[in-house]
Design an enzyme around this catalytic site. Structure first.
Site: not given
Ligand code: ASP
Length: 342
Positions: A13, A57-59, A90, A166, A277
């Site tokens: 983002t 996107d870091s996903s 993320d 985290t 956990q």
């Molecule tokens: N979905 C975005 C990512 O992790 C969220 C962010 O950048 O904060 O790339």
């Protein structure tokens, strides 16, 4: 001489601006960073940028990207005094953990940062995060040595150890926490560095870990976990390692089917690491009988390590083909401040 900082843009983002006509978010051209954020000219350091060809996107982050980031750092290690990695929030804690293990003998700052709102948004948290992360990366002592010589994560006024944090909120600017280690620095009217918490300085040359084994899995147990499903997971032929997320101080069911399934996997060479956990605190397998049994069958204690650090440490250790005892010793030793042994 002003410190030289390399800003490495991977995506997320932070690198977006809003098209005010359409309202859509679009990637920001990082080559124009200094023109777009004039405040950066006020910083007492020289800044260059390196942008990944396809910001993500870091996903979508994976070990191949981690290798690319370490390569950029390695290739530029002598030229720069510090590195700031712009990354989506993320999976940032996974990447900052992974890099802490992949950049061995690090003696320069590598500071991850990102933001909850795009850099072009009016209410953005990106500017403060970016500016202070650069300032932290540029901090030098009286001998012109970097003050921070480790992988950190800076977000919303706090610098954390990269392998200790985290993500805790998808809403608040205060998106990260480090449950088992206080922050390393805080930005207020002054930048307050907790020197006693920083990793000791090292003089050895930087080494890069290139091989990671991704035949690993995070298994969170829960009341009612199904024997057949657990058995199927643990009997997967390629499985090499498991991070077992257990209850409380490292406890798990004592039913024979559960322990037998786990023990058989360990006998086949699967490395099993116990992490809690719980949001904070440590695994202590000697505390309750439910934990002692795990210890007896060869489960390794993750102590107070985060799941993010545990899974990435596992990926880094597995290619070393260690015996069970060697693996236990290696995992239960803090390589770069990722766990506390009481
Ligand atoms: N979905 C975005 C990512 O992790 C969220 C962010 O950048 O904060 O790339």
């Amino acid at each position: 001489m002003k410190p030289n900082i390399l800003l490495i843009y991977t995506g997320g983002t932070i690198g977006m601006v809003k098209d005010f006509e359409t309202g859509a978010l679009k990637p920001f051209n990082f080559d124009q960073l200094l023109e777009r954020i004039p405040e950066l000219h006020l910083l007492d350091c020289k800044i260059n940028t390196y942008s990944f060809e396809n910001p993500i996107d870091s996903s979508d982050m994976n070990p191949t990207h981690w290798k690319s980031i370490t390569q950029v750092i390695q290739e530029n290690y002598e030229t720069y005094d510090g590195f700031v990695v712009l990354h989506g929030s993320d999976t940032m804690a996974y990447s900052s953990s992974a890099l802490s293990f992949m950049l061995k003998n690090l003696s320069k700052p590598v500071i991850f940062t990102g933001s909850q709102l795009p850099i072009g948004d009016l209410r953005t948290d990106a500017k403060e995060n970016l500016i202070t992360a650069i300032q932290i990366a540029a901090l030098q002592d009286k001998q012109n040595q970097p003050v921070i010589q480790e992988v950190g994560l800076y977000f919303e006024y706090k610098l954390y150890r990269g392998n200790r944090c985290t993500k805790i909120s998808a809403e608040h600017f205060n998106a990260f926490t480090s449950p088992n280690l206080p922050h390393l620095a805080e930005s207020g009217v002054h930048l307050k560095i907790e020197n006693h918490l920083l990793l000791p300085k090292n003089k050895l040359p930087l080494e890069i870990v290139e091989e990671l084994d991704t035949r690993v899995f995070v298994l969170k147990i829960f009341p009612g976990i199904n024997p057949e499903i657990l058995k199927n997971i643990l009997e997967m032929p390629n499985l090499r390692g498991i991070v077992l997320e257990t209850f409380g101080s490292g406890n798990a069911p004592t039913e024979p089917w559960f322990l037998d399934t786990l023990e058989n996997a360990i006998k086949r060479g699967v490395k099993v690491v116990n992490v809690t956990q719980c949001w904070g605190g440590s695994v202590d397998m000697g505390k309750y009988e439910t934990g002692t049994t795990l210890q007896k069958i060869g489960v390794v204690s993750g102590h107070d390590i985060t799941t993010e650090a545990a899974i990435t440490k596992l990926m880094v250790l597995l290619p070393q083909n260690l015996s069970n005892i060697e693996f236990q010793q290696a995992f239960e030793t803090a390589v770069c401040g990722e766990l506390t042994i009481e």
